[in-house]
Design an enzyme around this catalytic site. Sequence first.
Site, PDB file in Angstrom:
ATOM      1  N   THR A   7     -67.389 142.232  58.254  1.00  0.00           N
ATOM      2  CA  THR A   7     -67.966 141.112  58.985  1.00  0.00           C
ATOM      3  C   THR A   7     -69.377 140.837  58.500  1.00  0.00           C
ATOM      4  OG1 THR A   7     -68.140 140.146  61.175  1.00  0.00           O
ATOM      5  CG2 THR A   7     -69.107 142.316  60.915  1.00  0.00           C
ATOM      6  N   LYS A  39     -66.928 137.121  66.960  1.00  0.00           N
ATOM      7  CA  LYS A  39     -67.782 138.304  66.933  1.00  0.00           C
ATOM      8  C   LYS A  39     -69.175 138.033  67.482  1.00  0.00           C
ATOM      9  CE  LYS A  39     -65.312 139.374  62.738  1.00  0.00           C
ATOM     10  NZ  LYS A  39     -65.432 139.416  61.294  1.00  0.00           N
ATOM     11  N   GLY A  51     -74.044 139.781  68.804  1.00  0.00           N
ATOM     12  CA  GLY A  51     -73.140 139.769  67.664  1.00  0.00           C
ATOM     13  C   GLY A  51     -72.916 141.193  67.215  1.00  0.00           C
ATOM     14  N   SER A 130     -70.994 143.726  56.315  1.00  0.00           N
ATOM     15  CA  SER A 130     -70.773 143.857  54.875  1.00  0.00           C
ATOM     16  C   SER A 130     -71.463 142.774  54.061  1.00  0.00           C
ATOM     17  CB  SER A 130     -69.280 143.861  54.569  1.00  0.00           C
ATOM     18  OG  SER A 130     -68.687 142.677  55.044  1.00  0.00           O
ATOM     19  N   CYS A 165     -69.227 138.039  49.496  1.00  0.00           N
ATOM     20  CA  CYS A 165     -68.641 139.214  50.149  1.00  0.00           C
ATOM     21  C   CYS A 165     -67.163 138.972  50.461  1.00  0.00           C
ATOM     22  CB  CYS A 165     -69.400 139.524  51.444  1.00  0.00           C
ATOM     23  SG  CYS A 165     -68.676 140.874  52.392  1.00  0.00           S
ATOM     24  N   THR A 168     -66.079 138.737  54.215  1.00  0.00           N
ATOM     25  CA  THR A 168     -66.703 137.683  55.019  1.00  0.00           C
ATOM     26  C   THR A 168     -66.031 136.357  54.686  1.00  0.00           C
ATOM     27  OG1 THR A 168     -68.826 138.855  54.956  1.00  0.00           O
ATOM     28  CG2 THR A 168     -68.896 136.519  55.521  1.00  0.00           C
TER      29      THR A 168
END
Length: 177
Positions: A7, A39, A51, A130, A165, A168
Amino acid sequence: MDSFHGTTILAVRHNNRIVVAGDGQVTMNQTIIKHHARKVRRIYNDKIIVGFAGATADALNLSERLESKLERYNGNLTRSAVELAKDWRTDKYLRRLEALMIAVDESRLFLISGNGDVIEPDEGLVAIGSGSVAAQAAATALLAHADLDARVIVEEAMKIAASICVNTNNILTIEEM
């Protein structure tokens, strides 16, 4: 505490606005199992935005615990965050939770960890997860070199993180004050 994968959460305070965004991707090992996870959410009568990065059950547990601390301390985010971090660090059960949290209100922005950290960043922005390095770097550059509002900065920084990423995505939940 190690960086968590799966995430990206970014919070930016700029021009009297606070914006928090989280991507929607949920991964299990190397497989994407959900694209539209939420999230980032509001708690404590919609006065606090939180978050999370990390295990979902752990994040929900911490959200509930933070909300109970906010109720106990009449919405004082600083005191509630410190008390949560103390519990998280010293409680045998909580110490095993694998998550990081960003919590904001109209005047404060904190990163809270299981190591007992309650960090208020100097620059008015912080990211976890991440894709956090990419999101935070992009937001920092945009804050310094572009005349954009906080929401646009967050949206563009999260797009950059999603392009770099693999954990993501670009499906965002955004909350702002």
